[in-house]
Write an enzyme that holds these catalytic residues in place. Structure first.
Site, PDB file in Angstrom:
ATOM      1  N   HIS A 278      -3.142   1.996  -5.465  1.00  0.00           N
ATOM      2  CA  HIS A 278      -3.924   0.778  -5.289  1.00  0.00           C
ATOM      3  C   HIS A 278      -4.163   0.050  -6.614  1.00  0.00           C
ATOM      4  CE1 HIS A 278      -4.965  -0.224  -1.227  1.00  0.00           C
ATOM      5  NE2 HIS A 278      -5.992  -0.938  -1.629  1.00  0.00           N
TER       6      HIS A 278
ATOM      7  N   ARG B 192       0.844  -1.196   0.000  1.00  0.00           N
ATOM      8  CA  ARG B 192       0.000   0.000   0.000  1.00  0.00           C
ATOM      9  C   ARG B 192       0.879   1.245   0.000  1.00  0.00           C
ATOM     10  NH1 ARG B 192      -1.780  -3.626   4.022  1.00  0.00           N
ATOM     11  NH2 ARG B 192      -3.888  -4.478   3.673  1.00  0.00           N
TER      12      ARG B 192
ATOM     13  N   LYS C 184      -1.019  -2.513   8.193  1.00  0.00           N
ATOM     14  CA  LYS C 184      -2.108  -1.999   9.019  1.00  0.00           C
ATOM     15  C   LYS C 184      -2.089  -2.657  10.397  1.00  0.00           C
ATOM     16  CE  LYS C 184      -5.490  -0.762   5.441  1.00  0.00           C
ATOM     17  NZ  LYS C 184      -6.853  -1.028   4.929  1.00  0.00           N
TER      18      LYS C 184
ATOM     19  N   HIS D 247      -3.425  -9.327   3.691  1.00  0.00           N
ATOM     20  CA  HIS D 247      -4.850  -9.404   4.007  1.00  0.00           C
ATOM     21  C   HIS D 247      -5.067 -10.286   5.229  1.00  0.00           C
ATOM     22  CE1 HIS D 247      -6.343  -8.382  -0.341  1.00  0.00           C
ATOM     23  NE2 HIS D 247      -6.105  -7.310   0.382  1.00  0.00           N
TER      24      HIS D 247
END
Length: 301
Positions: A247, A150, A174, A273
């Site tokens: 993205h 990202r 994240k 993910h």
């Protein structure tokens, strides 16, 4: 926005920065959505956040629909405000969350936008590889496509995070989750060229000193908006139709891996993910990708 509202917003922003580890871009989006709602409150003569009811939220939702905003934009705004009020309830500033009872509009089913391999090859061929900033830009483009990281992860990369001996990158994702992602020979060459011929010169020229990999023209750390601006200018110079954003390169990374035989679990790990369901959408994309490739190249298609 009155002083009290501004104080609540600043508290929430601190929470997003420290506890949620949100990127500056994400925080800016939250801030704009909440400020828009504060304007709505002013028009409705609502002075305090605890005065907002579910009925007020429904009126706000109606106004958003009347503005003919995309469902995705409306859903994001409601989600931002739901999170804001959840935080206010946690801090005992409000007793309940009026956004908790409002359903987010169902999103249109849209597949991720991605580049075809020939499109990317054209962009890479048109890149400036001679100037200091040109070398930096190519390194950014190569790394984003090579790793699928990202944009926020890209700007957080420090020099110590790169292991050139095994072509691997430590990515800070994240929720402060870390993962190792490999990169290929093209990204390896572009990164070495940038570090040896551009990064140190830009920093020495401007007398800056920091650990971050990518720098701006003044030698300071490159921001997420800086990366987006660089990609847009590269797209314009390549004369390729369509838009580019970080993205879209991430989507292209995942699509091309799956189309060429990579298993989904591996792609999930590389993308960072948490759930396989987030990665499964690319199976639909690759089906479209393979069909278009077939129609373009099979002699009897």
């Amino acid at each position: 926005m009155n002083k009290e509202q501004n104080a609540f917003l600043n508290l929430f922003i601190e929470y997003l920065k420290i506890e949620k580890n949100c990127s500056p871009y994400t925080i800016d989006v939250y801030k704009k959505d909440i400020q828009q709602f504060f304007l709505f409150m002013s028009k409705q003569l609502l002075g305090h956040v605890k005065e907002v009811s579910a009925q007020d939220v429904r009126i706000f939702l109606t106004e958003l629909f009347n503005e003919e905003l995309a469902r995705k934009s409306i859903a994001r705004k409601i989600s931002s405000l739901r999170s804001f009020y959840r935080f206010l309830a946690r801090e005992n500033i409000v007793e309940s969350n009026p956004f908790a009872v409002v359903s987010i509009p169902k999103l249109e089913s849209r597949l991720p936008d991605f580049f075809y391999e020939e499109e990317l090859q054209h962009i890479f061929r048109s890149c400036d590889t001679t100037s200091m900033l040109g070398k930096r830009n190519v390194a950014i483009l190569e790394l984003l496509y090579a790793t699928g990281i990202r944009v926020g992860e890209c700007t957080k990369i420090e020099m110590k995070d790169i292991d050139f001996s095994i072509s691997t990158l430590l990515v800070k994702g994240k929720g402060k989750k870390e993962r190792y992602v490999p990169f290929g020979s093209f990204a390896h060459t572009a990164l070495e060229s940038y570090i040896e011929n551009s990064r140190s010169k830009l920093m020495d020229k401007n007398k800056t000193n920091h650990p971050f990999l990518f720098v701006n023209y003044k030698g300071g750390p490159l921001t997420e908006n800086g990366v987006r601006d660089i990609l847009n200018r590269m797209m314009e110079s390549s004369a390729t139709k369509g838009k580019i954003h970080p993205h879209k390169l991430r989507h292209s990374f995942a699509t091309h891996l799956l189309a060429n035989g990579a298993d989904m679990r591996t792609v999930q790990e590389l993308l960072g993910h948490a759930f396989l369901s987030s990665t499964q959408i690319y199976t639909h994309v690759t089906s479209d990708y393979l069909k278009k490739t077939y129609m373009s190249f099979h002699p009897r298609a």
